[in-house]
Design an enzyme around this catalytic site. Sequence first.
Site, mmCIF file in Angstrom:
data_model
loop_
_atom_site.group_PDB
_atom_site.id
_atom_site.type_symbol
_atom_site.label_atom_id
_atom_site.label_comp_id
_atom_site.label_asym_id
_atom_site.label_seq_id
_atom_site.Cartn_x
_atom_site.Cartn_y
_atom_site.Cartn_z
ATOM 1 N N LYS A 122 -0.731 4.891 8.692
ATOM 2 C CA LYS A 122 -0.090 5.159 7.392
ATOM 3 C C LYS A 122 -1.149 5.341 6.303
ATOM 4 O O LYS A 122 -1.107 6.306 5.532
ATOM 5 C CB LYS A 122 0.837 3.984 7.034
ATOM 6 C CG LYS A 122 1.450 4.062 5.666
ATOM 7 C CD LYS A 122 2.159 2.758 5.284
ATOM 8 C CE LYS A 122 1.566 2.169 4.039
ATOM 9 N NZ LYS A 122 2.241 0.978 3.543
ATOM 10 N N LYS A 161 -7.588 1.558 -2.815
ATOM 11 C CA LYS A 161 -7.161 1.040 -1.509
ATOM 12 C C LYS A 161 -7.288 2.106 -0.411
ATOM 13 O O LYS A 161 -7.797 1.837 0.676
ATOM 14 C CB LYS A 161 -5.713 0.555 -1.627
ATOM 15 C CG LYS A 161 -5.038 0.186 -0.331
ATOM 16 C CD LYS A 161 -5.598 -1.068 0.293
ATOM 17 C CE LYS A 161 -4.974 -1.327 1.646
ATOM 18 N NZ LYS A 161 -5.583 -2.453 2.324
ATOM 19 N N THR A 196 0.860 -1.181 0.000
ATOM 20 C CA THR A 196 0.000 0.000 0.000
ATOM 21 C C THR A 196 0.899 1.235 0.000
ATOM 22 O O THR A 196 1.666 1.437 0.956
ATOM 23 C CB THR A 196 -0.890 0.030 1.265
ATOM 24 O OG1 THR A 196 -1.655 -1.173 1.314
ATOM 25 C CG2 THR A 196 -1.824 1.235 1.239
#
Length: 292
Positions: free
Chosen positions: A243, A168, A93
């Site tokens: 994150k 995502k 990611t």
Amino acid sequence: MATIGFIGLGNMGMPMAANLVRAGERVLGFDVLPGSRWASAEHGVQVVASARRSVEDADVVITMLPGSEQVLSVWKDVLPAAKSGALFIDCSTIDVASARVAHALAAERGIGSLDAPVSGGVGGAQAATLTFMVGGSPEVFARGKPVLEFMGKRIVHCGDGGNGQAAKICNNLILGASMIAVSEAFVLGEKLGLSHQALFDVASASSGQCWSLTSYCPVPGPVPASPANNGYKAGFTAALMLKDLKLAQQAAQSVGVQTALGAHAEEIYQSFVQQGHSGMDFSAIVTLVRGH
Ligand code: NAD
């Protein structure tokens, strides 16, 4: 049988590589951590001495690394060693802009590439039931899909390079905010004298239903496989959730969209991580809500 170079054999990468081995592929794996290399070797991954060695003979190269810095530095390092016609797939990611830089690095060498981040956590990686959100041209997507199918059950083409990462971070904005909302509801229910099971039985069959509740319930009991029953040992750490929420805010700012709940979720996870809980599962946010 294809030869697959796999770089980054951590919580997610190791079981994903193991599924490729199980599917009959030859997997040449590398990780900077000796522990990750040993664990992967036990699952049939042929561990090699460097990232470059893992790509030299590979038809497909997969990276599953912590963040954009590692992805770009590994791709810069190994792309010159790739054979012509190889396909590069990054499943980490990372931010959309870096994903597009990675695609450009591959294109400079005439190598097809996909960004293919995943959803489903360590359980999904082990069970080969991940969802892959994929960015890249339709032709390259068609080449990569059969490989991804060995590791996942839903492979969604989201558009051009970088769009997998866009999907995502939008998904994880929902996840971060919904996990906090579910945690708040359970803590409120506790104070109102409601049992966890009663609230679960109602909400899981009502309009409060969501993945954070039904698959990953943040309190022990209702969902036996959730980390709440295991001391909040991480599948997906609070640090990784933070994150992703930061990536979502960065993306929102870059296109001028106000995401107030996403911004607040980022602040809440930031304070949880600052309290020293970065390595706990992200569902342990319920303990912050409870004020422990
Ligand atoms: P992890 O930290 O367990 O694994 C990353 C691995 O990469 C580690 O083993 C590390 O040693 C290795 N590594 C770092 N730099 C390297 C380099 N230069 N060369 C080779 N290996 C290197 O992380 P993870 O949980 O497996 O997550 C990997 C990615 O997947 C992250 O981008 C994360 O955001 C994403 N992700 C994780 C989950 C989850 O539930 N854990 C779910 C979805 C997505």
